[in-house]
Enzyme design. Structure first.
Site, PDB file in Angstrom:
ATOM      1  N   GLN A  16       0.800  -1.219   0.000  1.00 54.82           N
ATOM      2  CA  GLN A  16       0.000   0.000   0.000  1.00 54.82           C
ATOM      3  C   GLN A  16       0.837   1.276   0.000  1.00 54.82           C
ATOM      4  OE1 GLN A  16      -2.623  -1.744   3.313  1.00 54.82           O
ATOM      5  NE2 GLN A  16      -4.078  -0.505   2.169  1.00 54.82           N
ATOM      6  N   HIS A 116       0.990  -9.348   4.428  1.00 58.26           N
ATOM      7  CA  HIS A 116      -0.148  -8.438   4.291  1.00 58.26           C
ATOM      8  C   HIS A 116      -0.566  -8.473   2.811  1.00 58.26           C
ATOM      9  CE1 HIS A 116      -2.209  -4.848   6.398  1.00 58.26           C
ATOM     10  NE2 HIS A 116      -2.800  -4.962   5.223  1.00 58.26           N
ATOM     11  N   ASN A 160      -1.762 -10.932   8.179  1.00 58.84           N
ATOM     12  CA  ASN A 160      -2.767  -9.902   8.373  1.00 58.84           C
ATOM     13  C   ASN A 160      -4.097 -10.389   7.791  1.00 58.84           C
ATOM     14  OD1 ASN A 160      -3.648  -7.019   8.894  1.00 58.84           O
ATOM     15  ND2 ASN A 160      -4.169  -7.219   6.736  1.00 58.84           N
ATOM     16  N   GLU A 161      -5.114 -10.477   8.632  1.00 58.35           N
ATOM     17  CA  GLU A 161      -6.488 -10.695   8.181  1.00 58.35           C
ATOM     18  C   GLU A 161      -6.655 -11.877   7.222  1.00 58.35           C
ATOM     19  OE1 GLU A 161      -8.013  -7.020   6.624  1.00 58.35           O
ATOM     20  OE2 GLU A 161      -8.025  -6.066   8.572  1.00 58.35           O
ATOM     21  N   TYR A 289     -13.359  -2.309  12.031  1.00 59.37           N
ATOM     22  CA  TYR A 289     -13.823  -1.151  11.263  1.00 59.37           C
ATOM     23  C   TYR A 289     -15.313  -0.841  11.396  1.00 59.37           C
ATOM     24  CZ  TYR A 289      -9.216  -0.817   9.225  1.00 59.37           C
ATOM     25  OH  TYR A 289      -7.870  -0.652   9.088  1.00 59.37           O
ATOM     26  N   GLU A 345      -5.396  -2.422  13.995  1.00 56.86           N
ATOM     27  CA  GLU A 345      -5.934  -1.443  13.032  1.00 56.86           C
ATOM     28  C   GLU A 345      -7.294  -0.972  13.495  1.00 56.86           C
ATOM     29  OE1 GLU A 345      -6.287  -2.694   8.902  1.00 56.86           O
ATOM     30  OE2 GLU A 345      -4.285  -3.589   8.946  1.00 56.86           O
ATOM     31  N   TRP A 391      -5.048   2.963  11.757  1.00 55.58           N
ATOM     32  CA  TRP A 391      -4.909   2.749  10.324  1.00 55.58           C
ATOM     33  C   TRP A 391      -5.397   4.022   9.651  1.00 55.58           C
ATOM     34  CZ3 TRP A 391      -2.323  -0.697   7.532  1.00 55.58           C
ATOM     35  CH2 TRP A 391      -2.412  -0.540   6.136  1.00 55.58           C
ATOM     36  N   GLU A 398      -5.601   1.947  -1.318  1.00 54.62           N
ATOM     37  CA  GLU A 398      -6.647   1.259  -0.559  1.00 54.62           C
ATOM     38  C   GLU A 398      -7.226   0.108  -1.398  1.00 54.62           C
ATOM     39  OE1 GLU A 398      -7.537   0.844   2.477  1.00 54.62           O
ATOM     40  OE2 GLU A 398      -9.356  -0.256   1.951  1.00 54.62           O
ATOM     41  N   TRP A 399      -6.367  -0.847  -1.739  1.00 49.24           N
ATOM     42  CA  TRP A 399      -6.766  -2.095  -2.397  1.00 49.24           C
ATOM     43  C   TRP A 399      -7.727  -1.865  -3.554  1.00 49.24           C
ATOM     44  CZ3 TRP A 399      -2.961  -4.929  -1.045  1.00 49.24           C
ATOM     45  CH2 TRP A 399      -2.427  -4.844   0.246  1.00 49.24           C
TER      46      TRP A 399
HETATM   47  C1  PNW Z   1      -7.906  -3.831   6.183  1.00 50.73           C
HETATM   48  N1  PNW Z   1     -13.917  -5.816   4.809  1.00 50.73           N
HETATM   49  O1  PNW Z   1      -8.615  -4.315   5.093  1.00 50.73           O
HETATM   50  C2  PNW Z   1      -6.451  -3.993   5.818  1.00 50.73           C
HETATM   51  O2  PNW Z   1      -5.673  -4.669   6.775  1.00 50.73           O
HETATM   52  C3  PNW Z   1      -5.786  -2.729   5.389  1.00 50.73           C
HETATM   53  O3  PNW Z   1      -4.714  -3.039   4.544  1.00 50.73           O
HETATM   54  C4  PNW Z   1      -6.810  -1.818   4.745  1.00 50.73           C
HETATM   55  O4  PNW Z   1      -6.245  -0.716   4.128  1.00 50.73           O
HETATM   56  C5  PNW Z   1      -7.793  -1.422   5.828  1.00 50.73           C
HETATM   57  O5  PNW Z   1      -8.343  -2.552   6.465  1.00 50.73           O
HETATM   58  C6  PNW Z   1      -8.931  -0.542   5.341  1.00 50.73           C
HETATM   59  O6  PNW Z   1      -9.714  -1.230   4.394  1.00 50.73           O
HETATM   60  C7  PNW Z   1      -9.951  -4.648   5.091  1.00 50.73           C
HETATM   61  O7  PNW Z   1     -14.488  -5.767   3.678  1.00 50.73           O
HETATM   62  C8  PNW Z   1     -10.576  -4.685   3.863  1.00 50.73           C
HETATM   63  O8  PNW Z   1     -14.527  -6.218   5.831  1.00 50.73           O
HETATM   64  C9  PNW Z   1     -11.886  -5.082   3.761  1.00 50.73           C
HETATM   65  C10 PNW Z   1     -12.576  -5.426   4.912  1.00 50.73           C
HETATM   66  C11 PNW Z   1     -11.944  -5.399   6.149  1.00 50.73           C
HETATM   67  C12 PNW Z   1     -10.631  -5.005   6.239  1.00 50.73           C
END
Ligand code: PNW
EC number: 3.2.1.21
Length: 439
Positions: A16, A116, A160-161, A289, A345, A391, A398-399
């Site tokens: 990123q 990640h 990560n995740e 989040y 995060e 974060w 942002e992906w």
């Molecule tokens: C996380 N969802 O991603 C990642 O760890 C980060 O790299 C990213 O930038 C950040 O959160 C913000 O998006 C996610 O759809 C992406 O639930 C998608 C989800 C959750 C976390």
């Protein structure tokens, strides 16, 4: 909670922010391939340049230090440090050595994630996480990196995740490698977790002074429906998001309800796998989040029904700090083996406004302060939480949403690569300066 034993940090991830996608022998990753595929990322954005952190890392270390934070969470790019034969890439490793030393010299604690999401493309070509061999390759990578960087890392995270890697990558295809098959996803999850467990052994052997953990994203599921089926749907949402990952790690088993949701999608596991996966952790990283409102789909699953009249962020995600408190206290109740927690995060994308040269981000400021209150309440309920990472340090790739969504407390002007601390960053800095005066 707000004393110097409770770490406050900022977080980023390699793909990123680093850019320099072909520098010093870096191999392509699945995110290079995915972002170069038309239609996958908003506006066709890629991580080729990103924040150019690979070249601007010294300035970025100064920036992090200027915020007075205690810790910095970063990730290592697997395709930068290992070639396709599994040999070390010395230039890539030297980059992380320089970076970690500079952070340590500034008194910053270093939280380093091995994976990640940037799987080397050659491993995806051999089946990616659906292939059991990728777990073994991941252990080799963990072995190399922890031998090279031993002594420079306070806390390692293997993955990560994994939910995002498995589900978004292999079931709904929103993330790289963009596959769409739930059977792939459950198998990918098993191999991600197996890779985690194998990597834990390498990290402990090579860097005994460091903490070893993993980072899971968790979501709160609730329902506004009135039926028992709706309440079950909300439970299933959390089982699918949270327990799919946490139960294998902390109870050495997958939740049985998963196979009601996805009949026939049980992964192939070998004897002994669950013991490897469930190896003790020094800490659990939690990324939080938002909340998702669901109702029953009339069969065995759930359907999302977005709530009206709630505050949402630039991502469309609901602002729901209560969810973080509910999840943390729930984990304490449900997992006797729960290790100490770091919030690795939490933060928000917002549409920031430049007013008289200052970057104003009032929604982020309110978001952070309300989530800090939620963490504080969970600590008061006895949940062992040791730190919190915003974060993100700065706006970045942002992906699937490219550069349009901005999560940073520092603004990045991508045309000039100028970094400007937003109002939120100024508040964090002032808060930490006040904390230092009190100590
Ligand atoms: C996380 N969802 O991603 C990642 O760890 C980060 O790299 C990213 O930038 C950040 O959160 C913000 O998006 C996610 O759809 C992406 O639930 C998608 C989800 C959750 C976390």
């Amino acid at each position: 909670m707000w004393n110097k034993d409770f770490l406050l940090g900022v977080a980023t991830a390699a793909y990123q922010i680093e850019g320099a996608a072909t520098a010093d022998g870096r191999l392509p990753s699945i995110w290079d391939t995915f972002s170069a595929t038309p239609g996958k990322v908003l506006h066709g954005d890629t991580g080729d340049v990103a924040c150019d952190h690979y070249h601007r890392w010294e300035q970025d270390v100064d920036l992090i230090a200027s915020l007075h934070v205690d810790a910095y969470r970063l990730s290592i790019s697997w395709p930068r440090v290992m070639d396709a034969e599994g040999n070390p890439n010395r230039k890539g490793l030297a980059f992380y050595k320089r970076l970690l030393k500079a952070l340590r010299e500034r008194g910053l604690k270093t939280f380093v994630t091995l994976y990640h999401w940037d799987l080397p493309q050659h491993l995806e070509d051999a089946g990616g996480w659906v292939n059991r061999d990728t777990a073994l390759r991941f252990a080799d990578y963990a072995d190399l990196v922890s031998r090279e960087l031993a002594g420079l890392v306070d806390a390692w995270a293997t993955l990560n995740e994994p939910w995002c890697s498995a589900y978004l990558g292999y079931a709904n295809g929103h993330h790289a490698p963009g596959k769409q098959d739930i059977v792939f996803a459950t198998q990918a999850m098993h191999h991600l977790l197996l890779g985690h467990g194998l990597a834990v052994r390498k990290l402990r052997a090579n860097d005994p002074g460091a903490q070893v953990g993993i980072v899971a994203n968790v979501g709160r599921g609730t329902t506004n429906g009135g039926s028992a089926a709706d309440r079950r749907a909300a439970e299933l949402f959390e089982i699918q998001h949270n327990n799919w990952v946490l139960d294998p790690l902390l109870k050495k088993q997958y939740p049985a309800a998963l196979w009601e949701l996805w009949p026939g999608a049980q992964p192939m596991a070998l004897d002994g796998d669950m013991d490897i996966i469930g190896a003790p952790l020094d800490y659990l990283g939690i990324n939080y989040y938002f909340r998702t409102n669901v109702v029953s789909d009339g069969a065995h699953g759930f359907t999302e029904v977005p709530l009206a009249g709630v505050e949402r962020t630039q991502m469309g995600w609901e602002v729901y700090p209560q969810g973080l408190y509910d999840l943390l206290t729930g984990f304490k109740r449900n997992y006797p083996q729960l290790p100490p927690i770091y919030i690795t995060e939490n933060g928000t994308a917002s549409d920031d406004k430049v007013v008289d040269g200052a970057v104003e981000d009032p929604q982020r400021i309110a978001f952070l302060s309300r989530h800090w209150t939620a963490v504080d309440s969970a600590v008061k309920e006895g949940v062992d939480i040791r730190g919190y990472f915003i974060w993100s340090l700065m706006d970045n790739f942002e992906w699937a949403f490219g550069y349009e969504r901005r999560f940073g407390i520092v603004h990045v002007d991508y045309a000039t690569q100028a970094r400007t601390p937003k109002r939120s960053a100024q508040l964090v800095k002032r808060f930490l300066a006040d904390r230092a005066r009190r100590e």
